[in-house]
Design an enzyme around this catalytic site. Structure first.
Site, short mmCIF file in Angstrom:
data_model
loop_
_atom_site.label_atom_id
_atom_site.label_comp_id
_atom_site.label_asym_id
_atom_site.label_seq_id
_atom_site.Cartn_x
_atom_site.Cartn_y
_atom_site.Cartn_z
N TYR A 20 -4.15 2.85 7.90
CA TYR A 20 -5.42 2.12 7.88
C TYR A 20 -6.40 2.75 8.87
O TYR A 20 -6.35 3.95 9.12
CB TYR A 20 -5.20 0.62 8.18
CG TYR A 20 -4.22 -0.03 7.22
CD1 TYR A 20 -4.44 -0.01 5.85
CD2 TYR A 20 -3.07 -0.65 7.67
CE1 TYR A 20 -3.55 -0.61 4.96
CE2 TYR A 20 -2.18 -1.25 6.80
CZ TYR A 20 -2.42 -1.22 5.45
OH TYR A 20 -1.55 -1.79 4.59
N LYS A 51 0.55 3.32 -2.98
CA LYS A 51 -0.61 4.18 -3.21
C LYS A 51 -0.22 5.66 -3.15
O LYS A 51 -0.80 6.50 -3.85
CB LYS A 51 -1.72 3.89 -2.18
CG LYS A 51 -2.35 2.51 -2.36
CD LYS A 51 -3.25 2.17 -1.19
CE LYS A 51 -3.89 0.78 -1.39
NZ LYS A 51 -4.57 0.30 -0.20
N VAL A 101 0.83 -4.01 3.75
CA VAL A 101 0.65 -5.31 4.39
C VAL A 101 1.88 -6.21 4.31
O VAL A 101 1.91 -7.28 4.92
CB VAL A 101 -0.58 -6.08 3.84
CG1 VAL A 101 -1.87 -5.44 4.28
CG2 VAL A 101 -0.50 -6.25 2.35
N TYR A 116 -2.12 -2.71 -11.00
CA TYR A 116 -2.18 -2.46 -9.56
C TYR A 116 -1.33 -3.48 -8.79
O TYR A 116 -0.60 -3.13 -7.85
CB TYR A 116 -3.64 -2.50 -9.10
CG TYR A 116 -3.81 -2.38 -7.60
CD1 TYR A 116 -3.69 -1.16 -6.96
CD2 TYR A 116 -4.08 -3.51 -6.82
CE1 TYR A 116 -3.83 -1.06 -5.58
CE2 TYR A 116 -4.23 -3.42 -5.45
CZ TYR A 116 -4.10 -2.20 -4.83
OH TYR A 116 -4.24 -2.10 -3.47
N SER A 131 0.79 -1.24 0.00
CA SER A 131 0.00 0.00 0.00
C SER A 131 0.82 1.28 0.00
O SER A 131 0.27 2.36 -0.26
CB SER A 131 -0.94 0.02 1.21
OG SER A 131 -2.16 -0.54 0.84
N1 GLU Z 1 -1.78 -5.26 -2.58
C1 GLU Z 1 -2.51 -5.14 -1.36
C2 GLU Z 1 -4.00 -5.19 -1.58
O1 GLU Z 1 -4.48 -4.53 -2.42
C3 GLU Z 1 -2.12 -3.88 -0.67
C4 GLU Z 1 -2.80 -3.73 0.63
C5 GLU Z 1 -2.01 -3.00 1.67
O2 GLU Z 1 -0.79 -3.05 1.70
O3 GLU Z 1 -2.68 -2.37 2.48
O4 GLU Z 1 -4.70 -5.89 -0.93
#
Ligand code: GLU
Length: 309
Positions: A245, A68, A263, A193, A65
């Site tokens: 989060y 992002k 994650v 993604y 994430s």
């Molecule tokens: N690739 C993970 C997903 O989309 C990233 C989630 C994360 O790191 O919060 O579920």
């Protein structure tokens, strides 16, 4: 750059390492399971050219994430705020990162922010490029620029492992396509993604990226502008309001540093006018944040008075 160790940081690391047994590594992406949950490493990029490192910082791991934030910066540079924020909002949700709940109760089906998966899928769909290869190439080049490590690439096994099991992300993306928030081909978008999330970095890379955001988008060594200051500010603000989060509020109160976690157990933190911090600790707490990573940041914040509020 030469990174020194520090006895004080070693003490913090050993103290934080004790809690790794209480966390669990992410299981829902099969390839992320193959990691020792007691691993803990940290790099700090301080000022213009000081680097500290503790733990096994040779490890590479995937951005997940944290990507992002980078995708958002790129989409904002590609299209500007008006276009990006016509498709994704600016509000924290208080829900888990992969929740589908609010999409249906929001009138326009516009995801509430770019740090939840629904919002991130929309942002990734905005990255310019002729096709998948060009778009992932642009994301990688951006990572190369920020880390000054042109050898970085993505972990194919992690990307494919996620792509083949991303049932929830697929549902979010198809829902958004139905409501015309996303226009792309969904399978291609999911592939992009998953590659974006699977870009490999080290703790030092994350610390360097954090330092660039801390310096309003400027490379700490060369002084070169990597991204405009107003975009760095938008990214840092999202890191404060939604970066950790649905523990972002508690983290803002206790630690008070713009940070984004993934994650894989990675955290990238950015302390304005001070520097960047990169952590890898794959044992996660129940919200999905590195359990030892949070402890480390709490210690750093209180010992070095890094709280920004
Ligand atoms: N690739 C993970 C997903 O989309 C990233 C989630 C994360 O790191 O919060 O579920």
């Amino acid at each position: 750059m030469y990174c020194q160790t520090s006895a004080e940081l070693e003490t913090f690391l050993l103290r934080a390492q004790k809690v790794t047994t209480e966390g669990e590594v992410a299981h829902y992406i099969p390839a992320l399971k193959n990691v020792d949950k007691n691993t803990l490493a940290m790099s700090i990029y301080h000022g213009q050219n000081q680097c500290f490192t503790v733990g096994n910082t040779e490890h590479t791991f995937t951005l997940q994430s944290i990507s992002k934030v980078l995708a958002l910066a790129l989409a904002l540079m590609d299209h500007g705020q008006e276009v990006v924020f016509s498709k994704v909002g600016m509000e924290p949700t208080g829900d888990p990162f992969n929740s589908i709940a609010k999409l249906e109760s929001t009138k326009t089906a516009r995801p509430l922010n770019p740090m939840i998966n629904a919002g991130a899928l929309v942002v990734t769909s905005l990255i310019k490029g002729a096709g998948l290869q060009e778009k992932i190439g642009r994301l990688l080049s951006f990572v190369h620029e920020m880390t000054s490590a042109p050898e970085r690439k993505y972990d194919e096994a992690v990307a494919m492992s996620e792509y083949h099991t991303a049932h929830l992300n697929r549902s979010l993306a198809y829902f958004l396509k139905q409501h015309k928030v996303i226009e792309d081909d969904i399978e291609e978008l999911l592939e992009l993604y998953c590659y974006q999330c699977a870009i490999e970095v080290t703790c030092y890379d994350l610390a360097r990226i954090g330092a660039i955001f801390a310096r309003e988008g400027q490379d700490p060594e060369s002084g070169r502008t990597i991204l405009p200051a107003h975009i760095a500010r938008i990214c840092k603000t999202f890191m404060v309001t939604c970066g950790m989060y649905n523990a972002s509020g508690e983290f803002a109160i206790k630690v008070g540093i713009p940070a984004k976690s993934g994650v894989s157990g990675a955290i990238m933190a950015s302390v304005p006018e001070w520097g960047g911090i990169g952590i890898f600790g794959p044992a996660l707490d129940e919200k999905g944040n590195s359990i030892a990573g949070i402890h480390l940041l709490e210690m750093l914040s209180s010992n070095y008075e890094l709280h920004i509020f």
